[in-house]
Design a protein around this motif. Sequence first.
Motif, short mmCIF file in Angstrom:
data_model
loop_
_atom_site.label_atom_id
_atom_site.label_comp_id
_atom_site.label_asym_id
_atom_site.label_seq_id
_atom_site.Cartn_x
_atom_site.Cartn_y
_atom_site.Cartn_z
N LEU A 1 112.41 3.58 109.53
CA LEU A 1 111.56 3.96 108.39
C LEU A 1 110.90 2.69 107.86
CD1 LEU A 1 114.02 6.34 106.50
CD2 LEU A 1 111.91 7.01 107.65
N PRO A 2 109.75 2.80 107.24
CA PRO A 2 109.10 1.61 106.69
C PRO A 2 109.97 0.95 105.61
CG PRO A 2 107.64 3.53 106.57
CD PRO A 2 108.96 4.02 107.03
N ASP A 3 109.98 -0.35 105.62
CA ASP A 3 110.77 -1.11 104.65
C ASP A 3 110.02 -1.17 103.32
OD1 ASP A 3 112.20 -2.89 103.20
OD2 ASP A 3 112.02 -4.56 104.61
N MET A 4 110.44 -0.31 102.38
CA MET A 4 109.75 -0.24 101.09
C MET A 4 110.09 -1.45 100.21
SD MET A 4 108.41 2.89 101.27
CE MET A 4 108.08 3.32 99.58
N GLN A 5 111.32 -1.95 100.37
CA GLN A 5 111.80 -3.00 99.46
C GLN A 5 110.97 -4.29 99.56
OE1 GLN A 5 116.01 -3.38 100.23
NE2 GLN A 5 116.46 -2.05 98.45
N HIS A 6 110.44 -4.52 100.73
CA HIS A 6 109.69 -5.77 100.90
C HIS A 6 108.18 -5.52 100.91
CE1 HIS A 6 113.72 -6.86 102.45
NE2 HIS A 6 113.44 -7.98 101.77
N ALA A 7 107.78 -4.42 100.30
CA ALA A 7 106.34 -4.14 100.22
C ALA A 7 105.65 -5.24 99.42
CB ALA A 7 106.11 -2.78 99.57
N GLN A 8 104.55 -5.71 99.93
CA GLN A 8 103.81 -6.78 99.24
C GLN A 8 102.87 -6.17 98.20
OE1 GLN A 8 101.46 -9.27 101.86
NE2 GLN A 8 100.29 -10.12 100.14
N PRO A 9 103.02 -6.56 96.94
CA PRO A 9 102.09 -6.00 95.93
C PRO A 9 100.68 -6.56 96.09
CG PRO A 9 103.66 -7.52 94.91
CD PRO A 9 103.99 -7.49 96.36
N ILE A 10 99.69 -5.73 95.86
CA ILE A 10 98.30 -6.20 95.85
C ILE A 10 97.83 -6.13 94.40
CG2 ILE A 10 95.97 -5.93 96.77
CD1 ILE A 10 97.11 -4.36 99.08
N PRO A 11 97.64 -7.28 93.77
CA PRO A 11 97.21 -7.25 92.37
C PRO A 11 95.76 -6.79 92.26
CG PRO A 11 97.27 -9.50 93.17
CD PRO A 11 97.77 -8.64 94.28
N ARG B 1 102.89 -3.25 108.27
CA ARG B 1 103.06 -3.97 107.01
C ARG B 1 102.95 -2.96 105.89
NH1 ARG B 1 102.63 -9.56 107.29
NH2 ARG B 1 101.92 -10.37 109.30
N MET B 2 103.73 -3.24 104.84
CA MET B 2 103.79 -2.31 103.71
C MET B 2 103.23 -3.00 102.46
SD MET B 2 104.95 0.70 103.61
CE MET B 2 105.73 1.91 102.62
N TYR B 3 102.41 -2.30 101.73
CA TYR B 3 101.81 -2.86 100.52
C TYR B 3 102.06 -1.94 99.32
CZ TYR B 3 99.57 -5.97 103.77
OH TYR B 3 99.37 -6.90 104.74
N ARG B 4 102.30 -2.57 98.17
CA ARG B 4 102.44 -1.83 96.91
C ARG B 4 101.07 -1.79 96.25
NH1 ARG B 4 103.36 1.34 93.45
NH2 ARG B 4 104.80 1.21 91.71
N LEU B 5 100.58 -0.60 96.02
CA LEU B 5 99.26 -0.47 95.39
C LEU B 5 99.39 -0.55 93.87
CD1 LEU B 5 97.86 2.38 97.68
CD2 LEU B 5 97.16 -0.01 97.66
N HIS C 1 93.78 7.70 95.10
CA HIS C 1 94.12 8.90 94.33
C HIS C 1 95.19 8.52 93.31
CE1 HIS C 1 92.74 11.98 97.64
NE2 HIS C 1 91.77 11.21 97.20
N ALA C 2 95.38 9.43 92.35
CA ALA C 2 96.27 9.12 91.23
C ALA C 2 97.70 8.81 91.68
CB ALA C 2 96.27 10.29 90.25
N ASN C 3 98.19 9.50 92.70
CA ASN C 3 99.59 9.30 93.08
C ASN C 3 99.77 8.34 94.26
OD1 ASN C 3 98.38 11.01 94.83
ND2 ASN C 3 100.10 12.44 95.04
N ASP C 4 98.76 7.54 94.54
CA ASP C 4 98.88 6.55 95.62
C ASP C 4 99.73 5.37 95.14
OD1 ASP C 4 97.14 8.15 97.00
OD2 ASP C 4 95.45 6.75 96.97
N SER C 5 100.85 5.13 95.80
CA SER C 5 101.72 4.02 95.38
C SER C 5 101.88 2.95 96.45
CB SER C 5 103.10 4.55 95.00
OG SER C 5 103.01 5.37 93.87
N TYR C 6 101.91 3.37 97.70
CA TYR C 6 102.12 2.42 98.79
C TYR C 6 101.08 2.64 99.89
CZ TYR C 6 106.69 1.40 96.77
OH TYR C 6 107.70 1.03 95.93
N LEU C 7 100.75 1.55 100.53
CA LEU C 7 99.85 1.60 101.70
C LEU C 7 100.65 1.13 102.91
CD1 LEU C 7 97.04 1.52 103.20
CD2 LEU C 7 96.78 -0.78 102.28
N LEU C 8 100.78 2.01 103.87
CA LEU C 8 101.44 1.64 105.13
C LEU C 8 100.34 1.39 106.16
CD1 LEU C 8 103.77 1.41 107.19
CD2 LEU C 8 103.77 3.91 107.35
N LEU C 9 100.23 0.12 106.56
CA LEU C 9 99.21 -0.26 107.53
C LEU C 9 99.91 -0.59 108.84
CD1 LEU C 9 96.25 -0.92 108.14
CD2 LEU C 9 96.64 -3.20 107.18
#
Lengths: 240, 209
Positions: B38-48, B79-83, B140-148
């Motif tokens: 599963l994608p590693d959510m804990q290390h998602a990189q935030p995009i400010p 790679r996982m990103y926090r939106l 969209h309003a409920n977009d929290s993570y971007l899995l690329l």
Amino acid sequence: MKSFHWLIPGALALGLSACSTPEIPFDKASAGIQRIGLLTPGFPSGPSVALASDPGQSFGLVGALVDAGLQSNRESRFKAIPVGNGFEPSDEFWNDLVAQLQKDGYAVAGVPAFRDRSDFVKQIPPAQQPVDAYLDVVVDSYGYIAAGIGGDNPYRPFVVLQCKLVRASDSTILMQDRVAVNAVNQGGGGWAAPKLITISPDPAFSFPEMEDLTRNPKQAVDGTRSALVQSTDEIGKLLR
Amino acid sequence: MRNIHWPVMAGAVLLLSGCAHTPPPPMLSITQTSCDALPDMQHAQPIPFNGKDDTSVSVLFDGKTACLQSGADAKSLYRMYRLPDAQSPYLISIVSVPTEVSVFVPRITILDAKGAPVREIPPDSLTFRNGNLSALFRSHANDSYLLLASDSDQVGKSSQQILESTQVTTAVSGPLYFTYHSGNDQTRQLLYSHNGSVEITLSPIPQAR
């Protein structure tokens, strides 16, 4: 329809100016658009046959005048080809666009619109029947272009257009973009606008010299048609 | 001093030639044996993103990038990103920059705050913009993570690109100079690959004229 030949070849070589049209992606899920009023597209009066570069450019004003004369000559020789082969580019473009929108489930109503230059309609006329949004498409130029002289730089079909979807109720821009089939100087820090949609032309339509275009009118027409279909396909894709 | 200069110069030449741009070869398979289920959510990189100014993140997908077991026999680099928690929708642009021979082919999935996929950007909506393989879409309003991730279904396929360009060459002879305009017509076959360079940009929705 007016001639927009003054745009050529500058807009072709530059892939259109980057500053005028910001790209706005469509969000079909949230937009709630089912009925589209399709404005009469802006369309040049004839095809262009352009050389993106040639030695004449090296000779200042005299070279530029010679180039302009050569371009005019190429275009007048080519202009008879669509007519002689029963090809009406603007009509086929319209039909392709309508078919593309209907394929994606939109109800389409034609909205007659007039413009005095190659740009979006300033004041959108009301549709005869209720629509959710208006689609405005401007084909800036189309025809054939070669990067330079010689058989290594064949003439290939091109189209450059811009399109915009406007919500009927409040004039919100729901989608706006630019599309170029066979854009010159794309990528690698070239002159083409950074977000211009760039589509490769069908490699089947490649004419080493101007004479090859005029000697093969049916293929020349098919190439033009192919590039126009590629551009309407892309508009359909932008509205999915 | 003279004896020292030559080795220094030779070293500099070697260094410079080492810096010459050699694109990495296309990665058509993933050899890592241990991939995340599963994608590693804990290390998602935030995009400010402040809602006003563009924010860009440049990333490289290569052999050191984490991999995901995306199917029974399918692996992807990911790679996982926090939106950002934005008040209003914004644009998400993902641009994959080709090398001479290949381009990273993305699979883009948006996840909610719990990590559940809410939507996937359709692969056929990817398009070339100014020669770069790109996706451009609204949040969209409920977009929290971007899995690329690399799209294992597309890796190995290719896209034929016809690139027309112009050049200006200037020659100088004494007090005279001369410019020569010429063109180039090039056909290349871009291979879709697991590796490559990508730029993610968040930006406000532009005010159209």
